[in-house]
Design a protein around this motif. Structure first.
Motif, PDB file in Angstrom:
ATOM      1  N   ILE A 118       0.826  -1.205   0.000  1.00 50.48           N
ATOM      2  CA  ILE A 118       0.000   0.000   0.000  1.00 50.48           C
ATOM      3  C   ILE A 118       0.861   1.257   0.000  1.00 50.48           C
ATOM      4  O   ILE A 118       0.590   2.217  -0.739  1.00 50.48           O
ATOM      5  CB  ILE A 118      -0.943  -0.020   1.221  1.00 50.48           C
ATOM      6  N   LEU A 119       1.907   1.258   0.816  1.00 52.08           N
ATOM      7  CA  LEU A 119       2.793   2.431   0.860  1.00 52.08           C
ATOM      8  C   LEU A 119       3.499   2.636  -0.473  1.00 52.08           C
ATOM      9  O   LEU A 119       3.710   3.780  -0.902  1.00 52.08           O
ATOM     10  CB  LEU A 119       3.817   2.266   1.981  1.00 52.08           C
ATOM     11  N   THR A 120       3.875   1.555  -1.136  1.00 48.45           N
ATOM     12  CA  THR A 120       4.544   1.694  -2.433  1.00 48.45           C
ATOM     13  C   THR A 120       3.589   2.251  -3.479  1.00 48.45           C
ATOM     14  O   THR A 120       3.941   3.151  -4.255  1.00 48.45           O
ATOM     15  CB  THR A 120       5.089   0.332  -2.888  1.00 48.45           C
ATOM     16  N   MET A 121       2.363   1.729  -3.512  1.00 48.72           N
ATOM     17  CA  MET A 121       1.404   2.165  -4.529  1.00 48.72           C
ATOM     18  C   MET A 121       0.998   3.620  -4.330  1.00 48.72           C
ATOM     19  O   MET A 121       0.832   4.364  -5.316  1.00 48.72           O
ATOM     20  CB  MET A 121       0.167   1.261  -4.480  1.00 48.72           C
ATOM     21  N   THR A 122       0.817   4.039  -3.097  1.00 49.02           N
ATOM     22  CA  THR A 122       0.305   5.391  -2.851  1.00 49.02           C
ATOM     23  C   THR A 122       1.409   6.445  -2.804  1.00 49.02           C
ATOM     24  O   THR A 122       1.268   7.510  -3.412  1.00 49.02           O
ATOM     25  CB  THR A 122      -0.486   5.416  -1.535  1.00 49.02           C
TER      26      THR A 122
ATOM     27  N   LEU B 140       2.267   7.223   7.317  1.00 50.00           N
ATOM     28  CA  LEU B 140       2.224   6.689   8.678  1.00 50.00           C
ATOM     29  C   LEU B 140       0.787   6.422   9.118  1.00 50.00           C
ATOM     30  O   LEU B 140       0.517   5.450   9.837  1.00 50.00           O
ATOM     31  CB  LEU B 140       2.899   7.664   9.642  1.00 50.00           C
ATOM     32  N   LEU B 141      -0.134   7.277   8.675  1.00 52.07           N
ATOM     33  CA  LEU B 141      -1.548   7.047   8.983  1.00 52.07           C
ATOM     34  C   LEU B 141      -2.041   5.765   8.308  1.00 52.07           C
ATOM     35  O   LEU B 141      -2.768   4.967   8.924  1.00 52.07           O
ATOM     36  CB  LEU B 141      -2.378   8.244   8.531  1.00 52.07           C
ATOM     37  N   GLN B 142      -1.651   5.546   7.051  1.00 52.25           N
ATOM     38  CA  GLN B 142      -2.025   4.311   6.362  1.00 52.25           C
ATOM     39  C   GLN B 142      -1.448   3.090   7.076  1.00 52.25           C
ATOM     40  O   GLN B 142      -2.120   2.062   7.209  1.00 52.25           O
ATOM     41  CB  GLN B 142      -1.524   4.353   4.920  1.00 52.25           C
ATOM     42  N   THR B 143      -0.219   3.207   7.541  1.00 51.63           N
ATOM     43  CA  THR B 143       0.404   2.106   8.280  1.00 51.63           C
ATOM     44  C   THR B 143      -0.403   1.772   9.527  1.00 51.63           C
ATOM     45  O   THR B 143      -0.655   0.592   9.827  1.00 51.63           O
ATOM     46  CB  THR B 143       1.845   2.485   8.670  1.00 51.63           C
TER      47      THR B 143
ATOM     48  N   LEU C 191      14.887  -2.816  -5.296  1.00 52.80           N
ATOM     49  CA  LEU C 191      13.544  -2.329  -4.993  1.00 52.80           C
ATOM     50  C   LEU C 191      13.377  -2.124  -3.490  1.00 52.80           C
ATOM     51  O   LEU C 191      13.677  -3.029  -2.708  1.00 52.80           O
ATOM     52  CB  LEU C 191      12.500  -3.328  -5.502  1.00 52.80           C
ATOM     53  N   PRO C 192      12.886  -0.978  -3.062  1.00 48.41           N
ATOM     54  CA  PRO C 192      12.703  -0.742  -1.619  1.00 48.41           C
ATOM     55  C   PRO C 192      11.773  -1.741  -0.954  1.00 48.41           C
ATOM     56  O   PRO C 192      11.970  -2.117   0.206  1.00 48.41           O
ATOM     57  CB  PRO C 192      12.124   0.682  -1.569  1.00 48.41           C
ATOM     58  N   LEU C 193      10.739  -2.178  -1.674  1.00 45.04           N
ATOM     59  CA  LEU C 193       9.753  -3.072  -1.072  1.00 45.04           C
ATOM     60  C   LEU C 193      10.378  -4.407  -0.676  1.00 45.04           C
ATOM     61  O   LEU C 193       9.945  -5.027   0.310  1.00 45.04           O
ATOM     62  CB  LEU C 193       8.587  -3.299  -2.047  1.00 45.04           C
ATOM     63  N   THR C 194      11.391  -4.867  -1.415  1.00 47.29           N
ATOM     64  CA  THR C 194      12.059  -6.130  -1.071  1.00 47.29           C
ATOM     65  C   THR C 194      12.661  -6.055   0.324  1.00 47.29           C
ATOM     66  O   THR C 194      12.494  -6.971   1.142  1.00 47.29           O
ATOM     67  CB  THR C 194      13.153  -6.439  -2.099  1.00 47.29           C
ATOM     68  N   HIS C 195      13.353  -4.986   0.610  1.00 44.68           N
ATOM     69  CA  HIS C 195      13.998  -4.836   1.916  1.00 44.68           C
ATOM     70  C   HIS C 195      12.969  -4.601   3.014  1.00 44.68           C
ATOM     71  O   HIS C 195      13.129  -5.089   4.141  1.00 44.68           O
ATOM     72  CB  HIS C 195      15.006  -3.693   1.863  1.00 44.68           C
ATOM     73  N   PHE C 196      11.903  -3.886   2.691  1.00 44.85           N
ATOM     74  CA  PHE C 196      10.872  -3.660   3.703  1.00 44.85           C
ATOM     75  C   PHE C 196      10.154  -4.954   4.056  1.00 44.85           C
ATOM     76  O   PHE C 196       9.769  -5.159   5.226  1.00 44.85           O
ATOM     77  CB  PHE C 196       9.863  -2.621   3.211  1.00 44.85           C
ATOM     78  N   MET C 197       9.941  -5.829   3.083  1.00 40.16           N
ATOM     79  CA  MET C 197       9.289  -7.103   3.367  1.00 40.16           C
ATOM     80  C   MET C 197      10.081  -7.889   4.408  1.00 40.16           C
ATOM     81  O   MET C 197       9.504  -8.508   5.313  1.00 40.16           O
ATOM     82  CB  MET C 197       9.155  -7.920   2.083  1.00 40.16           C
ATOM     83  N   ARG C 198      11.396  -7.869   4.295  1.00 39.24           N
ATOM     84  CA  ARG C 198      12.223  -8.571   5.284  1.00 39.24           C
ATOM     85  C   ARG C 198      12.143  -7.879   6.642  1.00 39.24           C
ATOM     86  O   ARG C 198      12.109  -8.543   7.685  1.00 39.24           O
ATOM     87  CB  ARG C 198      13.665  -8.611   4.801  1.00 39.24           C
TER      88      ARG C 198
END
Length: 363
Positions: free
Chosen positions: A178-182, A226-229, A314-321
């Motif tokens: 969600i954070l990546t898409m928005t 942060l609100l979405q999180t 890709l940032p999302l790869t590291h965030f997933m971990r």
């Protein structure tokens, strides 16, 4: 209907598409990108899962059993440990996904038909958990001292998600998606929108510096992120009983890193896009690889090396971990410092490039 006029309009539209390089790139690039990603990079038949071994028996039989497990191709030895607790620590830190524990009385347990080898699996990824479960069915018929063939009993223990509930695996990753898409889209469109409306030139004439202008435009979206999180976490805990085993402070720090990384990327896109539509088109080329290669939908371990190299960018790869490590495994952000550092470097590089190109565009 006049066919000549219809033909003229068609030719005009084709000429317009030829001039629009972004649209032309999407027409040609999206089918190629999807074909490569789905046909080459995505693989559900996992092999070579990173594993560690704690062989407390140190006998010929235990060493042979470990070699048989490695020969299955499902796991690949990345580390050795002295005790099962060290294996648990490696699982929590995300350095391995499978731990092999051999007790000191391995030979006696094997002869008695009791559990002789314990396979510890990181259950934060259901696909990895299912793949590692194949080791329990792998035949280990080791000879005893009298050269008779004796089956070695193996048990598989799933950590962090023993019930294999899908929401436990999906909800933490959904925060990153969600954070990546928005964040990327909102930032890229917001900057271009100001230019289209002519407001950017008016803002430049004020005492505000260009760097302050650029950063000030995107900081409100960091608060929105942060609100979405918070919304996803609250619903995940309330509706799906998703655990947060680590520090909530670490969760928000990890989310902040991803938010800044995506905002920086959105700023970079905004410096190249000439319209809001172009900005949305360019962000699509970020969304598709991020969702498919980050480990959210398909396991990272099943990808070939070239796809893994792209995923590391890709940032999302590291965030997933980070998010799965903190929420599901109870790891601290410091335990996962390589991925935190990777996001920090990404932010610095993207933000520097974006600010320089933004200055150049306005000059």
């Amino acid at each position: 209907m006049n066919l000549r006029r219809l033909w003229a309009i068609m030719l005009k539209e084709l000429r317009q598409l030829r001039r629009d390089r972004i649209t032309l790139a999407m027409i040609m690039g999206i089918p190629i990108l999807q074909l490569i990603l789905f046909g080459y990079a995505i693989n559900l038949n996992l092999r070579h899962l990173p594993a560690a071994v704690a062989d407390q028996a140190q006998t010929a039989g235990s060493r042979a059993a470990i070699q048989d497990l490695l020969a299955s191709g499902v796991i690949e030895l990345h580390a050795t440990a002295q005790s099962p607790q060290q294996l648990v620590d490696l699982l929590r830190e995300g350095r391995i996904t499978v731990g092999i524990a051999v007790p000191p009385d391995f030979e006696r347990r094997k002869l008695d038909g009791r559990e002789a080898i314990q396979v510890m699996v990181d259950g934060s990824d259901n696909v990895v958990q299912a793949a590692a479960g194949q080791l329990a069915q792998y035949p280990l018929n080791q000879p005893d001292n009298f050269h008779a063939r004796v089956e070695t009993p193996i048990s598989v223990v799933s950590f962090y998600n023993p019930e294999r509930r899908s929401p436990v695996n999906i909800v933490p990753g959904l925060v990153g998606v969600i954070l990546t898409m928005t964040m990327v889209l909102f930032t890229a469109v917001a900057i271009v929108r100001e230019s289209e409306r002519g407001n950017m030139e008016l803002l430049i004439t004020t005492p505000v510096s260009r760097t302050e202008l650029m950063i000030g435009k995107v900081l409100p979206y960091a608060v929105i992120g942060l609100l979405q999180t918070s919304i996803v976490l609250l619903l995940g805990v309330w509706l799906f009983r998703v655990p947060i085993r680590g520090s909530l402070w670490d969760v928000y720090l990890a989310a902040s890193l991803l938010i800044l990384a995506n905002l920086s990327l959105g700023l970079l896109i905004s410096t190249r896009a000439k319209s809001q539509f172009q900005a949305m088109q360019m962000t699509f080329f970020v969304f598709l690889p991020s969702i498919l290669l980050s480990g959210f939908m398909f396991p990272y371990a099943g990808m070939p090396p070239p796809a893994q190299w792209i995923a590391e960018l890709l940032p999302l790869t590291h965030f997933m971990r980070l998010i799965r490590g903190i929420m599901l495994r109870g790891a601290a952000l410091g335990d996962l410092w390589p991925d935190s550092l990777a996001l920090a470097v990404f932010i610095a590089v993207m933000l520097t490039l974006a600010i320089r190109l933004f200055h150049k565009r306005l000059d």
